[in-house]
Design an enzyme around this catalytic site. Structure first.
Site, mmCIF file in Angstrom:
data_model
loop_
_atom_site.group_PDB
_atom_site.id
_atom_site.type_symbol
_atom_site.label_atom_id
_atom_site.label_comp_id
_atom_site.label_asym_id
_atom_site.label_seq_id
_atom_site.Cartn_x
_atom_site.Cartn_y
_atom_site.Cartn_z
ATOM 1 C CB ALA A 1 54.137 50.698 45.604
ATOM 2 C CB ALA A 2 56.586 50.623 50.473
ATOM 3 N N GLY B 1 59.595 49.757 46.763
ATOM 4 C CA GLY B 1 59.643 50.370 45.444
ATOM 5 C C GLY B 1 60.423 49.633 44.378
ATOM 6 C CG ASN B 2 63.700 46.941 45.143
ATOM 7 O OD1 ASN B 2 64.169 48.080 45.093
ATOM 8 N ND2 ASN B 2 64.225 46.001 45.901
ATOM 9 C CE LYS B 3 57.832 41.957 44.265
ATOM 10 N NZ LYS B 3 58.537 42.342 45.513
ATOM 11 C CD GLU C 1 53.182 50.798 51.748
ATOM 12 O OE1 GLU C 1 52.710 50.564 52.881
ATOM 13 O OE2 GLU C 1 53.463 49.905 50.914
ATOM 14 C CG ASP D 1 44.113 49.689 52.530
ATOM 15 O OD1 ASP D 1 44.305 48.935 51.560
ATOM 16 O OD2 ASP D 1 43.760 49.269 53.647
ATOM 17 C CG ASP E 1 54.926 41.195 46.206
ATOM 18 O OD1 ASP E 1 54.952 39.996 45.926
ATOM 19 O OD2 ASP E 1 55.733 41.743 46.982
ATOM 20 C CB CYS F 1 58.717 36.597 49.320
ATOM 21 S SG CYS F 1 58.154 37.593 50.709
#
Length: 484
Positions: free
Chosen positions: A233-234, A236-238, A256, A283, A303, A361
């Site tokens: 998650a970090a 945190g945008n998504k 995270e 984890d 992600d 990405c």
């Protein structure tokens, strides 16, 4: 001197590829973050030159007892040569550098003459030219306010709302609504929001367009029974995007494993007013799918760590440093791909999961099509009866899709999303969506269409509300709409 040690540690983490510049800087204590970030970024800009100066001056060889870290030497020599001197009280480390002050200045001058640089600025590493083709994207955080309200604020500041999808059409004080992602606005690429009160209050999120695709494609349910996971998650945008799409309802578990990044995640979620999120310093791979808390999870967003080869805007071009052999590159990518595949296979073990988004990405097929290809052949995929979602359910209006020749079944490439830096007005990105074959189709009133299908209104008018259908009395767990 602690300030320099902190900056050196950031450079160490960047060398170890532990994250992006922005991501690692975000983990620093807020009181010293701005100052440390400035030194790190400026040092990276001149890193090639500074390394050449260090080698020629033999500073590290002659002062090896005092200066044990090359990155510490880099930040100190940067300030000695390119700033207002070393900003620290007298001590053995500072004195070790100052003993070589004349030699360091001399070697720097030689390099400047050798390269024909008329100014020091000409020695700085140039930015990736593709970054200029990426607008400044901001996502309106609907947990705090609405899109019409945001448009009203920006127009009151003198901005003009226009029809534009690329930076060429965005000039001066203009902005536009994105054609694919709802609540996403585009501004000229040089527009700054870092000090804007809207950013600090959590009303706007600075997030690249492609980075918004995973949550949007996952399309989590927005009801009180929803259970969703963001596996990595970090910062945190998504996660905040998922929370907004869920309208703050249900439960969103945000994992995270790194302690510092976890702290950043918590601050981000608090600022973004994400009331339905439970951040966990765990984890994801250690979490049991049969744990009672997660047995009803229906949507998972993955992600995971990747090469970041698609990132071209703002700062990360500064990390393109030492050359890497083809063999070294392939080894590194193979290790990343093995970890990424492990994440997908673990997600497929959750008993109620129906939708899994896997994104990177990266622009490398090793991390993208090949990972998806291997996931489809895995035992977990066969046992769970997963497949790639049809193109019509994966942002169908987006033109760039997967690479057919890299898939066992070339037709499946149409189900994949690719973003090409410099061509699609985004950073490089890849998105895939796995769905369980036995899952019922999503009810029409729960499907989220992309902005181009909705005929997004440029005047900021609110969309028409459909009439709600009556819910059946009971919904079996295997019929719940799923995944992060």
């Amino acid at each position: 001197m602690n300030f320099y040690f902190e900056a050196a540690k950031v450079l160490d983490r960047l060398d170890a590829k532990q994250g992006s510049i922005k991501g690692i800087i975000a983990t620093l204590p807020e009181k010293s973050r701005k100052r440390t970030a400035a030194l790190v970024i400026e040092t990276l800009k001149y890193k090639d030159v500074l390394n050449e100066v260090l080698n020629a001056s033999q500073l590290l060889k002659e002062e090896r007892k005092k200066i044990t870290s090359r990155n510490l030497a880099l930040v100190l020599v940067h300030d000695l040569l390119l700033a207002n001197g070393i900003q620290a009280s007298e001590g053995p480390v500072k004195q070790a550098v100052l003993r070589h002050k004349t030699r360091l200045h001399s070697e720097f001058t030689k390099i400047k003459v050798k390269r024909g640089a008329k100014s020091t600025e000409e020695l700085a590493r140039s930015s990736d030219h593709r970054a200029a083709n990426i607008p400044r994207y901001i996502r309106v955080n609907t947990a705090c306010w609405t899109l019409p309200e945001a448009i009203g604020i920006f127009t009151s500041r003198g901005y003009t709302l226009c029809q534009a999808t690329t930076t060429e059409k965005l000039r001066g004080k203009t902005f536009a609504q994105d054609e694919h992602i709802p609540n996403l606005l585009l501004f000229p690429s040089d527009t700054q929001f870092n000090e804007d009160p809207l950013y600090h209050s959590g009303k706007i999120i600075l997030q690249d367009k492609a980075s918004c695709f995973p949550a949007f494609v996952l399309s989590p349910p927005s009801n009180d029974n929803a259970v969703v996971i963001d596996a990595t998650a970090a910062p945190g945008n998504k996660t905040s995007h998922l929370s907004a799409l869920m309208q703050g309802k249900g439960k969103l578990y945000a994992f995270e494993r790194d302690r510092k990044r976890y702290s950043t995640l918590k601050m981000m979620l608090e600022k973004a007013k994400c009331k339905n999120v439970e951040p966990l310093n765990l984890d994801f791979l250690t979490v049991s799918p049969d744990d009672e808390r997660y047995r009803k999870v229906t949507h998972i967003l993955l992600d995971p760590s990747c090469s970041g080869s698609g990132i071209v805007n703002r700062l990360d071009h500064l990390l393109e440093t030492e050359s890497e052999s083809d063999e070294e590159k392939e080894t590194r990518l193979s290790k990343l791909a093995a970890f990424q595949l492990m994440m997908i296979k673990h997600a497929m073990k959750f008993p109620s999961v129906q939708r899994i988004v896997y994104s990177t990405c990266s622009v490398h097929t090793t991390e993208n099509e090949h990972v998806v290809r291997d996931a489809l052949k895995s035992e977990e995929c066969q046992a769970g009866r997963f497949k790639l979602a049809d193109k019509k359910d994966v942002l169908p209006s987006w033109k760039r899709r997967g690479i057919p020749e890299e898939m066992d079944n070339p037709s499946e490439a149409a189900s994949l999303i690719r973003c090409s830096p410099g061509e699609d007005a985004t950073n490089g990105f890849f998105v895939s969506l796995f769905v369980r074959e036995t899952a019922p189709s999503i009810a029409p009133d729960n499907k989220r269409k992309d902005s181009s299908q909705e005929g997004a209104q440029s005047d900021g008018a609110e969309p028409r509300h459909r009439k709600k259908r009556k819910k059946s009395a009971k919904t079996p767990r295997d019929a719940v709409t799923v995944f992060t």
